[in-house]
Design an enzyme around this catalytic site. Structure first.
Site, short mmCIF file in Angstrom:
data_model
loop_
_atom_site.label_atom_id
_atom_site.label_comp_id
_atom_site.label_asym_id
_atom_site.label_seq_id
_atom_site.Cartn_x
_atom_site.Cartn_y
_atom_site.Cartn_z
CE LYS A 50 -11.14 -7.50 1.86
NZ LYS A 50 -9.96 -6.65 1.63
CB THR A 51 -9.03 -4.37 8.49
OG1 THR A 51 -8.19 -5.44 8.95
CG2 THR A 51 -10.26 -4.27 9.36
CG HIS A 52 -6.74 -3.36 2.84
ND1 HIS A 52 -5.85 -4.35 2.48
CD2 HIS A 52 -7.80 -3.49 2.00
CE1 HIS A 52 -6.35 -5.04 1.46
NE2 HIS A 52 -7.52 -4.55 1.17
CG ASP A 82 -7.08 -8.40 1.73
OD1 ASP A 82 -6.31 -9.33 1.44
OD2 ASP A 82 -7.77 -7.77 0.90
NE ARG A 83 1.40 -5.96 5.52
CZ ARG A 83 2.23 -6.16 4.51
NH1 ARG A 83 1.81 -6.75 3.41
NH2 ARG A 83 3.48 -5.80 4.60
CE LYS A 84 -5.07 -8.70 -1.99
NZ LYS A 84 -5.88 -7.77 -1.18
CB ILE A 88 11.46 -15.05 3.04
CG1 ILE A 88 11.95 -13.86 3.90
CG2 ILE A 88 12.10 -14.98 1.65
CD1 ILE A 88 13.42 -13.92 4.25
N GLY A 89 9.28 -16.52 4.78
CA GLY A 89 8.58 -16.86 6.01
C GLY A 89 8.97 -15.99 7.20
CE1 TYR A 211 -16.60 -4.51 -7.07
CE2 TYR A 211 -17.09 -2.67 -8.53
CZ TYR A 211 -16.54 -3.15 -7.35
OH TYR A 211 -15.96 -2.29 -6.47
O1 6AU Z 1 -15.76 -4.21 -3.22
P1 6AU Z 1 -14.54 -3.37 -3.53
O2 6AU Z 1 -14.13 -3.44 -4.96
O3 6AU Z 1 -14.68 -1.95 -3.04
O4 6AU Z 1 -13.33 -3.95 -2.64
C1 6AU Z 1 -12.82 -5.25 -2.84
C2 6AU Z 1 -11.91 -5.67 -1.71
C3 6AU Z 1 -10.68 -4.81 -1.49
C4 6AU Z 1 -9.54 -5.61 -2.11
O5 6AU Z 1 -8.33 -5.48 -1.41
C5 6AU Z 1 -10.04 -7.06 -2.01
O6 6AU Z 1 -11.45 -7.00 -1.95
N1 6AU Z 1 -9.61 -7.94 -3.13
C6 6AU Z 1 -8.90 -9.13 -2.89
C7 6AU Z 1 -8.70 -9.73 -1.59
C8 6AU Z 1 -9.75 -9.91 -0.65
O7 6AU Z 1 -7.70 -10.23 -1.28
C9 6AU Z 1 -8.42 -9.88 -3.95
C10 6AU Z 1 -8.77 -9.53 -5.27
O8 6AU Z 1 -8.44 -10.21 -6.21
N2 6AU Z 1 -9.53 -8.41 -5.45
C11 6AU Z 1 -9.96 -7.60 -4.44
O9 6AU Z 1 -10.65 -6.62 -4.69
O10 6AU Z 1 -10.49 -4.67 -0.10
#
Ligand code: 6AU
Length: 252
Positions: A50-52, A82-84, A88-89, A211
């Site tokens: 998973k990337t940002h 994980d661009r969230k 709009i479309g 967590y």
């Molecule tokens: O294990 P961490 O806390 O270092 O990182 C958690 C990762 C981050 C967040 O962008 C993502 O999970 N995340 C997401 C996602 C995946 O969409 C949703 C959320 O509610 N909380 C969250 O931490 O890359």
């Protein structure tokens, strides 16, 4: 709408099953070389990367493809940006095709349901334009403290998205086993649930993150757990990733 079809939850489940781990690595790092290093160390213990990508300060498309995407694909690891998306479309489509060309390399992306269901169509229309297929994970819950995705929002999001072929599943709150179990009840068995907010040590949380334990998350109904800091901030990325992988597969 997509002529190529969609990547289904079953395809993603079978890819994860072949990797024998339910850990998604959240490579929240600033440079291509750091992400590439984490991938090479954690690779054997993860099913998705998973990337940002908008946080990568030295982003350059060719290097990104050569040093991150190709090695992940060679290992059979799905790529999850994980661009969230939440616009709009039409704008989501532009963003998928923009500077970082997400549509060309991501197999899965995240989207919020807040703006309406057309965000999903916009995303798939971008994949179609580049001749690829993928799928969307919709945020139904979040792990962060005091977020506004309350039970009613979760219910409406799941009800409106679980029948959509372009949606493979949902993001749930991994810090709370009861939240995951109630999300699984609403979602049913077909679609995926992935849960961030996972760390062996709940005291590691910063800036409102919460967590829970990986084994509890899987037992409560998650298909896979998303782990960032617990792996990338550890002394040994490879052994931490292996420990998280074991916790998602042992005795479950
Ligand atoms: O294990 P961490 O806390 O270092 O990182 C958690 C990762 C981050 C967040 O962008 C993502 O999970 N995340 C997401 C996602 C995946 O969409 C949703 C959320 O509610 N909380 C969250 O931490 O890359």
């Amino acid at each position: 709408m997509s002529g190529l079809g969609f990547m289904s939850a079953d395809e993603i489940r079978s890819s994860m099953a072949s990797r024998r781990t339910r850990v998604v690595l959240a490579a929240d790092q600033k440079s291509i070389s750091e992400i590439s290093h984490s991938l090479s160390q954690a690779g054997p213990s993860i099913c998705m990367l998973k990337t940002h990508v908008d946080g990568v300060v030295d982003f350059e498309y060719t290097r990104w493809m050569d040093e991150v995407i190709r090695p992940a694909r060679d290992m059979g690891i799905l790529i999850f940006e994980d661009r969230k998306f939440a616009d709009i479309g039409h704008v989501s489509k532009i963003q998928m095709l923009g500077h970082q060309r997400i549509a060309r390399w991501a197999d899965i992306v995240t989207a919020h349901r807040i703006s309406g269901p057309d965000v999903i169509d916009g995303i798939h229309s971008a994949w179609e334009e580049v001749g690829r297929k993928g799928s969307v994970l919709v945020l139904a819950q979040m792990s962060s403290s005091e977020n506004l995705l309350d039970a009613r929002y979760t219910e409406k999001t799941v009800a409106s998205c679980k029948g959509m072929p372009g949606v493979c599943g949902f993001i749930g709150n991994g810090s709370n086993p009861r939240s995951i179990a109630s999300l699984r009840d609403a979602v049913g068995s077909e679609k995926l649930i992935l849960t961030p907010g996972i760390n062996f040590d709940p005291n590691q949380s910063v800036m409102g993150q919460r967590y829970g334990h990986p084994t509890e998350a899987i037992r409560s109904g998650a298909d896979a757990v998303i782990v960032g800091s617990g792996i990338i901030r550890s002394d040994s990325i490879s052994s931490a990733a292996a420990q998280y992988a074991n916790a998602t597969m042992d005795d479950i």
